[in-house]
Design a protein around this motif. Sequence first.
Motif, PDB file in Angstrom:
ATOM      1  N   ASP A 173       0.844  -1.197   0.000  1.00  0.00           N
ATOM      2  CA  ASP A 173       0.000   0.000   0.000  1.00  0.00           C
ATOM      3  C   ASP A 173       0.881   1.250   0.000  1.00  0.00           C
ATOM      4  N   CYS A 174       0.451   2.266  -0.750  1.00  0.00           N
ATOM      5  CA  CYS A 174       1.229   3.496  -0.862  1.00  0.00           C
ATOM      6  C   CYS A 174       0.581   4.635  -0.083  1.00  0.00           C
ATOM      7  N   VAL A 175       1.417   5.580   0.334  1.00  0.00           N
ATOM      8  CA  VAL A 175       0.921   6.769   1.036  1.00  0.00           C
ATOM      9  C   VAL A 175       0.153   7.627   0.032  1.00  0.00           C
ATOM     10  N   PRO A 176      -1.058   8.039   0.342  1.00  0.00           N
ATOM     11  CA  PRO A 176      -1.830   8.854  -0.611  1.00  0.00           C
ATOM     12  C   PRO A 176      -1.315  10.286  -0.672  1.00  0.00           C
ATOM     13  N   ASP A 177      -1.598  10.921  -1.796  1.00  0.00           N
ATOM     14  CA  ASP A 177      -1.355  12.362  -1.978  1.00  0.00           C
ATOM     15  C   ASP A 177       0.113  12.744  -1.884  1.00  0.00           C
ATOM     16  N   LEU A 178       1.004  11.876  -2.381  1.00  0.00           N
ATOM     17  CA  LEU A 178       2.420  12.211  -2.476  1.00  0.00           C
ATOM     18  C   LEU A 178       2.836  12.235  -3.937  1.00  0.00           C
ATOM     19  N   ASP A 179       3.948  12.903  -4.214  1.00  0.00           N
ATOM     20  CA  ASP A 179       4.462  12.974  -5.585  1.00  0.00           C
ATOM     21  C   ASP A 179       5.144  11.673  -6.003  1.00  0.00           C
ATOM     22  N   LEU A 180       5.444  10.811  -5.038  1.00  0.00           N
ATOM     23  CA  LEU A 180       6.107   9.541  -5.301  1.00  0.00           C
ATOM     24  C   LEU A 180       5.257   8.400  -4.754  1.00  0.00           C
ATOM     25  N   ARG A 181       5.457   7.205  -5.309  1.00  0.00           N
ATOM     26  CA  ARG A 181       4.760   6.021  -4.810  1.00  0.00           C
ATOM     27  C   ARG A 181       5.583   5.430  -3.660  1.00  0.00           C
ATOM     28  N   LEU A 182       5.299   5.924  -2.453  1.00  0.00           N
ATOM     29  CA  LEU A 182       6.037   5.493  -1.272  1.00  0.00           C
ATOM     30  C   LEU A 182       5.173   4.567  -0.424  1.00  0.00           C
ATOM     31  N   LEU A 183       5.832   3.596   0.191  1.00  0.00           N
ATOM     32  CA  LEU A 183       5.114   2.580   0.940  1.00  0.00           C
ATOM     33  C   LEU A 183       4.517   3.140   2.236  1.00  0.00           C
ATOM     34  N   LYS A 184       3.292   2.778   2.468  1.00  0.00           N
ATOM     35  CA  LYS A 184       2.601   3.220   3.678  1.00  0.00           C
ATOM     36  C   LYS A 184       3.097   2.456   4.902  1.00  0.00           C
ATOM     37  N   HIS A 185       3.414   1.174   4.714  1.00  0.00           N
ATOM     38  CA  HIS A 185       3.899   0.332   5.806  1.00  0.00           C
ATOM     39  C   HIS A 185       5.251  -0.249   5.391  1.00  0.00           C
ATOM     40  N   PHE A 186       6.300   0.138   6.102  1.00  0.00           N
ATOM     41  CA  PHE A 186       7.648  -0.333   5.784  1.00  0.00           C
ATOM     42  C   PHE A 186       8.283  -0.871   7.058  1.00  0.00           C
TER      43      PHE A 186
END
Length: 306
Positions: free
Chosen positions: A162-175
Amino acid sequence: MLPRRLHWPAGLDASRFLADYWQRRPLLLPGAFAGIGSPIEPDELAGLACEPEVEARIVQEHGAQRPWQVSHGPFDESVFAALPETHWTLLVQDVDKHVPAVAGLLACFDFLPEWRLDDIMVSWAEDGGSVGPHLDQYDVFLVQVQGWRRWRIDTRPSPPADCVPDLDLRLLKHFQPDADWLLGPGDVLYLPPGVPHWGIAEGPCMTWSVGLRAPAWRELAADWLQYAVDALTGDGRWRDPPSAAPPDEPAALPMTLPGTMRAHIDQILAGADEGLFRRWLGCYLTEPKPNIALLPPDPPGRGRRS
């Protein structure tokens, strides 16, 4: 200076790597490119990012309100002068296409099919610079060329994506990393597809990412079908059967129409033999990216064009 080959750790060679690690699990290769030196300096990399035909990004970390922000090139020189002292990264794609000396490193990966080698992305990061926790859908070899970068990795099977919403990059929500490796000059980290990772610069550093091509099946199918259709259909068009009669319901599709059309389309595609498929595949795998212009070789005995 670029190395001529990749140095495997004791007890490991290319065959065992492919059997035990390739597309299965990460592997740290300490000193695999011992003595490596970069033929391109950070200022030259920044200059390359100002060229219109070069794909480049700058990723900055601003804190809790906007953790990561990405800007796309080409950049003006003033952009670099305005950057802060820490927590930013410049990433330039396809440097091997623009700087032939960089492309020399690809010869060290001759244990892989050449068509799978996509590009070398070069990144320069100031202290604390990163692009956040993420995962890639392709294999990558992360080559530390200058300075130090700490990599944290989640090696668990089927980690959350799952990715963090509303960011310029597709970053993981849970790492949730379970491995922590500090890479210095000459060290290499191999990551299979789908492995979450997060690399953070510890001081200024340069990292080369040797990315592998992994086309999606939908892209392959769409391109092949378009190629086959263009090659086989010619200028033919639909023609009504000779026994056509006035329809009972002009707004209704005849019951036989779908079967007739599909049969004709299937007949066209049936003409796509293996030779046509091989020609398409050769074209597809050698097609340069839209922003990459390839010049023809110089005629024998003549110098380079001005």
